[in-house]
Design a protein around this motif. Structure first.
Motif, short mmCIF file in Angstrom:
data_model
loop_
_atom_site.label_atom_id
_atom_site.label_comp_id
_atom_site.label_asym_id
_atom_site.label_seq_id
_atom_site.Cartn_x
_atom_site.Cartn_y
_atom_site.Cartn_z
N ASN A 78 6.26 -3.07 7.97
CA ASN A 78 5.15 -2.53 7.18
C ASN A 78 5.32 -2.71 5.68
O ASN A 78 4.64 -2.02 4.91
CB ASN A 78 4.98 -1.04 7.47
N PRO A 80 4.80 -3.79 1.95
CA PRO A 80 3.61 -4.30 1.25
C PRO A 80 3.73 -5.77 0.81
O PRO A 80 2.74 -6.48 0.76
CB PRO A 80 3.50 -3.39 0.01
N GLY A 84 1.85 -5.45 4.53
CA GLY A 84 1.71 -4.07 5.00
C GLY A 84 0.98 -3.20 4.00
O GLY A 84 0.69 -3.61 2.87
N SER A 85 0.71 -2.01 4.39
CA SER A 85 -0.03 -1.07 3.56
C SER A 85 0.91 -0.34 2.60
O SER A 85 1.93 0.22 3.03
CB SER A 85 -0.72 -0.05 4.46
N PRO A 86 0.58 -0.32 1.30
CA PRO A 86 1.40 0.44 0.36
C PRO A 86 1.41 1.94 0.68
O PRO A 86 2.41 2.62 0.47
CB PRO A 86 0.75 0.19 -1.00
N TYR A 87 0.30 2.46 1.19
CA TYR A 87 0.23 3.87 1.55
C TYR A 87 1.19 4.19 2.69
O TYR A 87 1.93 5.17 2.63
CB TYR A 87 -1.20 4.24 1.92
N LEU A 88 1.18 3.35 3.72
CA LEU A 88 2.09 3.59 4.84
C LEU A 88 3.54 3.45 4.40
O LEU A 88 4.41 4.22 4.83
CB LEU A 88 1.81 2.62 5.99
#
Length: 107
Positions: A78, A80, A84-88
Motif C-alpha cells: 500500500n 503511496p 497506494g493511498s496516502p491515507y491508508l
C-alpha cells in the motif's frame, strides 16, 4: 399471439432478477467473506483494537515480534510511491506507532 407476450414477460423477469443480483450481490457463500472485513471506516482516534485489526494481527504474547513484519508487508502493498493511498499508509503507520507505544508502556 401469446408467445410474444410470454417472451416479453420472461425478458422483464430476467432483467429484474439481474438488476437485483447486481445491486445486492450474489450471496452464495458470501457470509464468510463479509465477516472477514470490518464494516465502516476508521475511527477519528485509533485505539488498540483497531490498530491490531489494521495490521491483521491477533492479540497475544507473540504480537510484539509480529508488529514490524506485519507493518512491512502491508506497507509494501500500500505504499503511496507504488500507487497506494496516502491515507491508508498514514493509518497503517499510525497503527504501528500506537502498538509500539503501548508495548513500551507495558514494559
Amino acid at each position: 399471439m401469446a408467445t410474444p407476450i410470454i417472451v416479453g414477460v420472461g425478458a422483464i423477469a430476467a432483467a429484474l432478477a439481474g438488476r437485483h443480483i447486481l445491486k445486492n450481490g450474489l450471496r452464495i457463500g458470501a457470509s464468510a467473506a463479509q465477516e472477514q472485513w470490518a464494516k465502516g471506516g476508521f475511527r477519528a482516534k485509533m485505539d488498540r483494537r483497531e490498530a491490531i485489526a489494521v495490521l491483521g494481527l491477533k492479540d497475544g504474547p507473540t504480537m510484539k515480534t509480529q508488529i514490524k513484519d506485519a507493518h512491512r508487508q502491508i506497507m509494501i502493498a500500500n505504499h503511496p510511491d507504488r500507487g497506494g493511498s496516502p491515507y491508508l499508509a498514514s493509518k497503517i503507520n499510525e497503527a504501528k506507532d500506537l502498538l509500539e507505544k503501548t508495548d513500551l508502556k507495558k514494559r
